[in-house]
Design an enzyme around this catalytic site. Sequence first.
Site, short mmCIF file in Angstrom:
data_model
loop_
_atom_site.label_atom_id
_atom_site.label_comp_id
_atom_site.label_asym_id
_atom_site.label_seq_id
_atom_site.Cartn_x
_atom_site.Cartn_y
_atom_site.Cartn_z
N LYS A 124 10.67 28.25 -85.39
CA LYS A 124 10.57 29.68 -85.75
C LYS A 124 10.43 30.46 -84.47
O LYS A 124 9.95 29.94 -83.47
CB LYS A 124 9.33 29.90 -86.63
CG LYS A 124 9.37 31.16 -87.44
CD LYS A 124 10.17 30.96 -88.71
CE LYS A 124 10.42 32.23 -89.46
NZ LYS A 124 11.01 31.97 -90.78
N ASP A 164 14.99 36.54 -90.30
CA ASP A 164 13.74 36.57 -91.08
C ASP A 164 13.39 38.06 -91.17
O ASP A 164 14.30 38.90 -91.06
CB ASP A 164 12.63 35.75 -90.38
CG ASP A 164 11.42 35.50 -91.29
OD1 ASP A 164 11.50 34.59 -92.13
OD2 ASP A 164 10.40 36.21 -91.17
N GLY A 237 13.42 43.75 -99.31
CA GLY A 237 14.26 43.28 -98.21
C GLY A 237 15.30 42.29 -98.67
O GLY A 237 15.73 42.29 -99.83
N VAL A 239 15.24 39.03 -99.16
CA VAL A 239 14.88 38.05 -100.19
C VAL A 239 14.71 38.75 -101.55
O VAL A 239 15.22 38.28 -102.58
CB VAL A 239 13.58 37.31 -99.79
CG1 VAL A 239 13.18 36.32 -100.87
CG2 VAL A 239 13.77 36.59 -98.46
N TRP A 241 16.04 41.45 -102.63
CA TRP A 241 17.35 41.88 -103.15
C TRP A 241 18.05 40.76 -103.92
O TRP A 241 18.50 40.94 -105.06
CB TRP A 241 18.21 42.38 -101.98
CG TRP A 241 19.67 42.44 -102.29
CD1 TRP A 241 20.26 43.25 -103.22
CD2 TRP A 241 20.72 41.64 -101.72
NE1 TRP A 241 21.62 43.01 -103.25
CE2 TRP A 241 21.92 42.03 -102.34
CE3 TRP A 241 20.74 40.66 -100.74
CZ2 TRP A 241 23.14 41.45 -102.01
CZ3 TRP A 241 21.96 40.08 -100.40
CH2 TRP A 241 23.14 40.48 -101.04
P1 NDP Z 1 12.95 41.90 -94.70
O1 NDP Z 1 12.65 42.43 -93.36
O2 NDP Z 1 14.30 42.09 -95.26
O3 NDP Z 1 11.87 42.48 -95.77
C1 NDP Z 1 10.49 42.24 -95.62
C2 NDP Z 1 9.69 43.27 -96.40
O4 NDP Z 1 8.27 43.03 -96.30
C3 NDP Z 1 9.85 44.66 -95.83
O5 NDP Z 1 9.74 45.57 -96.89
C4 NDP Z 1 8.69 44.79 -94.85
O6 NDP Z 1 8.37 46.09 -94.52
C5 NDP Z 1 7.61 44.13 -95.63
N1 NDP Z 1 6.59 43.62 -94.72
C6 NDP Z 1 6.76 42.84 -93.63
N2 NDP Z 1 5.60 42.57 -93.03
C7 NDP Z 1 4.67 43.23 -93.74
C8 NDP Z 1 3.27 43.34 -93.62
N3 NDP Z 1 2.60 42.73 -92.64
N4 NDP Z 1 2.64 44.09 -94.58
C9 NDP Z 1 3.31 44.68 -95.59
N5 NDP Z 1 4.64 44.60 -95.75
C10 NDP Z 1 5.31 43.89 -94.84
O7 NDP Z 1 12.57 40.35 -94.67
P2 NDP Z 1 13.02 39.17 -95.62
O8 NDP Z 1 13.32 39.63 -96.99
O9 NDP Z 1 14.01 38.36 -94.87
O10 NDP Z 1 11.68 38.29 -95.65
C11 NDP Z 1 10.68 38.45 -96.63
C12 NDP Z 1 9.85 37.18 -96.71
O11 NDP Z 1 10.68 36.07 -97.05
C13 NDP Z 1 9.17 36.77 -95.40
O12 NDP Z 1 7.96 36.10 -95.69
C14 NDP Z 1 10.16 35.75 -94.80
O13 NDP Z 1 9.51 34.87 -93.90
C15 NDP Z 1 10.59 35.05 -96.07
N6 NDP Z 1 11.85 34.32 -96.01
C16 NDP Z 1 13.02 34.92 -95.60
C17 NDP Z 1 14.20 34.20 -95.62
C18 NDP Z 1 15.50 34.81 -95.25
O14 NDP Z 1 16.51 34.13 -95.39
N7 NDP Z 1 15.56 36.07 -94.82
C19 NDP Z 1 14.24 32.79 -96.01
C20 NDP Z 1 12.98 32.28 -96.51
C21 NDP Z 1 11.85 33.04 -96.48
P3 NDP Z 1 7.78 46.44 -93.01
O15 NDP Z 1 8.72 45.78 -92.05
O16 NDP Z 1 7.78 47.91 -92.92
O17 NDP Z 1 6.40 45.89 -92.93
O1 2IT Z 2 11.81 31.23 -93.60
C1 2IT Z 2 13.00 30.83 -93.61
O2 2IT Z 2 13.31 29.78 -94.18
C2 2IT Z 2 14.03 31.66 -93.00
N1 2IT Z 2 13.72 32.75 -92.50
C3 2IT Z 2 15.45 31.20 -92.95
C4 2IT Z 2 15.66 30.25 -91.80
C5 2IT Z 2 17.08 29.84 -91.53
O3 2IT Z 2 17.25 29.11 -90.55
O4 2IT Z 2 18.00 30.21 -92.26
#
Ligand code: NDP
Ligand code: 2IT
Length: 444
Positions: A124, A164, A237, A239, A241
Amino acid sequence: MNVEKIMSDLEKKYPGEVEYLQAVKEVIETIEDVYNANPVYEANGIIERIIEPDRVLTFKVPWTDDQGKVHVNIGYRVQYNGALGPYKGGLRFHPSVNLSILKFLGFEQNFKNSLTSLPMGGGKGGSDFNPKGRSDREIMRFCQNYMLELWRFIGPETDVPAGDIGVGAKEIGYMYGMYKKLAQEHTGVLTGKSLKWGGSLMRPQATGFGVIYFVDEMLKTKNDSFKGKTVCISGFGQVAWGAVTKVNDLGGKVVTISGPDGYIYDKDGISGEKIDYMVALRGTNQDIVEPYAKKYGAEFHAGKRPWEVKCDIAVPCATQNELNKEDAENLINNGCWLVCEGANMPCTPEAIEVFMKHKILFAPGKAANAGGVATSGLEMSQNALKLSWSAEEVIEKLETIMVNIHAACVQYGKDETGYVNYVKGANIAGFMKIADAMVEQGVI
Ligand code: NDP
Ligand code: 2IT
């Protein structure tokens, strides 16, 4: 294994790394029996070795804003465990990023990637850079300077970063461009790439879709389905969506989404063009959901989280520790009977304790959100083969992987009463594969 001693030693060694300590504790508590039943693990120091990252890289990332002012952020890459394959895991750009958060995410990633059954180790990275409110040019300059440091340490057979929080296709594009210029080669060094130059179809949807396939499997264990279910989702975000879209496909109704400013309650359901608007809102780079309420006449609850809303199923998809004990009690008192983590570690240990005590179905992120990294693994395969699979082919593989992960959780997590402890099941299934590989590869 002495869990208390391991944890107290670790707390002394890394005081204040709360997220990292929380993630380690959750895993080692649940694998204790398996560990003790296999003396070869102890003989090879597996626990001591698996809780420490192989390597932590930190570096300075200076960049210039549109006004000519110079900023300095910290860049990181945690190469956690390479027993199963090249390090693999996302990059997070968010002001809260620090080493504890990246170590927790990297640690979880090891077990998640193991669960996918694809040949990927765990890693990561990211930065405390805040993309919110920054122009495209500023984001581009930051991404380029971040890659200027990182490029020496990554490669398609070494370490393959992805997105992420705060890192989507746009940022991956800027980082890829810089990598290509420096390395002078086009390779699958990053995943989550644009479809036009090496990305995989369905990667953007994969995490959220995978989460909902996983919930569907959980529902099937109760001979149930999404039809007619009310679902609360947090975040809006990448995920969230995918998850909202797939719940609609399967006949459920999503009534909440949330941002850092509060949550939306839309009793009519978030579907169709409303999902498109949610994505458009996200694209404004402002991170507020309130405009949704104004546009669709829904309720906006400022500064609150959606866990006070009545639902059958809750899927937290925003960030770590966003659902605490009180939220868990609220959910249960309102009749919720299935909680599935879309984000990484969104539920606090106290919240999980409440779910377990009430024997509701609860799935951890490392199992449920593995569809994202799994599809990244499929992107790596397509890049290596120099061909592209159709959306149908990718989805078929993704569904199979999620069904298999669910089956592994049931295999290792079912107790004598028939209750499935998905946390235990996921941890044991993920851990054993890595531990066995480490034993076979020797003490290195
Ligand atoms: P995005 O950036 O698309 O969306 C994240 C959302 O969470 C935003 O609305 C963000 O707003 C909010 N957020 C982030 N940090 C905080 C905080 N400390 N307090 C309150 N709100 C917060 O990210 P993803 O959808 O990609 O990721 C969402 C979760 O899913 C994370 O835990 C990520 O690790 C996990 N994940 C993502 C994967 C991927 O493929 N993208 C795969 C597997 C897991 P703001 O930035 O304003 O705080
Ligand atoms: O938390 C996760 O699994 C991710 N942000 C995706 C990692 C990846 O390599 O696709």
